[in-house]
Enzyme design. Structure first.
Site: not given
Ligand code: NCD
Length: 314
Positions: A54-55, A82, A104, A132
């Site tokens: 959702r974020t 990588k 995030r 947050h």
């Protein structure tokens, strides 16, 4: 360059300013074509080193409704796999010319690092257990919509406080807006040291149900638990889960919130998520308007359009 890294840096006035902007975008989102040209020509990159549904979608929807160009960078399909470092990744996307980075990451502090390395506005969309801020902005916005004011209101945050950036940001936001916060959790799901936290702590959910205005349920974050902190999820649900019987004991006007994703049958019984005072989908809807407000606050120069305008090219 302005950033949004932690909620407390906004203070009560900053939170109120973003909430005021969000009101205008709630109105935009109700239009048949919910899109304004405000950030046309700007580029917003979402950089998610940790999973999110959702974020990420919420930020991308917000950016698109403001007519910004969006780029998504998911670690699963990028060169981070990588072994490319965060710093090299930032340099690469910087070279493409961007205005904002929504990040995030599983480790606390990474958004601050990126803000030092980058010339773009950085928005913290969750860093480890730490912060947050946009979640706290949308949660306080949603609570204010129901309660009018948060001054003197009682907010109980229930569950896995220890691993929760949502709890840390929300404790700060609700407190800044005048609410009293009580944490409801078993000792094992609390941080070891709560000195300096502006909260009361109890271990009995039934004891607070009748006198809270907001019951905020947290997700049991099993992915962050390296040890067994509760005897079983069933036992947790029995002591701390919201079921129909407990929901009936909430006071008139009290609301139930959850940041999502919900573990139905653990923090909340599957059959009560549709009750009218459970405002989870409203949180999600408000999340888009609040993130539009944050992007506008960081990047917008023009006033928020108040009239229906020609939508920008999709
Ligand atoms: C939260 C998160 O990722 O911090 N979810 C969200 O942003 N809506 C809470 C959680 O995952 O429990």
């Amino acid at each position: 360059m302005k950033h949004l890294l932690a909620i407390d840096e906004l203070g009560a006035d900053g939170i109120a300013e973003i909430h005021r902007l969000a009101d205008a975008f709630v109105e935009v989102n109700r239009r048949p074509i919910p899109k304004v040209p405000t950030l046309r020509g700007r580029t917003v990159v979402s950089l998610f080193f940790e999973d999110s549904t959702r974020t990420r979608l919420s930020f991308e929807t917000a950016a698109k409704r403001l007519s910004a160009d969006t780029m998504t960078f998911s670690v699963g399909t990028s060169s981070v796999k990588k072994g490319e470092s965060v710093r090299d990744t930032i340099e690469t996307i910087e070279a493409m010319g961007i205005d904002a980075i929504v990040v995030r990451h599983g480790s606390a502090g990474v958004p601050w690092q990126i803000a030092r390395w980058s010339s773009a506005a950085v928005i913290n969309a969750g860093d480890g257990w730490h912060q947050h801020p946009t979640q706290a902005l949308l949660d306080t916005y949603t609570a204010l919509g129901h309660l009018g004011s948060l001054d003197g209101r009682r907010v109980a945050i229930v569950g896995d406080i220890k691993h929760s950036r949502v709890a840390r940001s929300n404790i700060a936001a609700f407190t800044l807006l005048g609410a009293e916060v009580v944490l409801v959790a078993p000792r094992t799901l609390l941080p070891p040291d709560l000195t300096d936290w502006p909260v009361r702590v109890v271990s009995d959910l039934d004891g607070v149900l009748g006198d809270v205005d907001v019951l905020y349920l947290l997700r049991m974050q099993r992915e962050r638990m390296t040890e067994s902190l509760v005897p079983s999820l069933r036992e947790y649900a029995r002591r701390f889960g919201l079921d129909r019987e407990r929901a009936a004991r909430l006071g008139d006007g009290a609301i139930v919130m959850h940041p999502g994703p919900m573990n139905r049958g653990v923090e909340i019984a599957g059959d009560i998520t549709e009750l009218p005072n459970v405002v989870v989908t409203e949180q999600v809807a408000n999340g888009v308007a609040v993130r539009m407000a944050v992007l506008f606050w960081l990047l917008g120069a023009d006033p928020v359009p108040t009239h229906e305008e020609e939508p920008a090219d999709a």
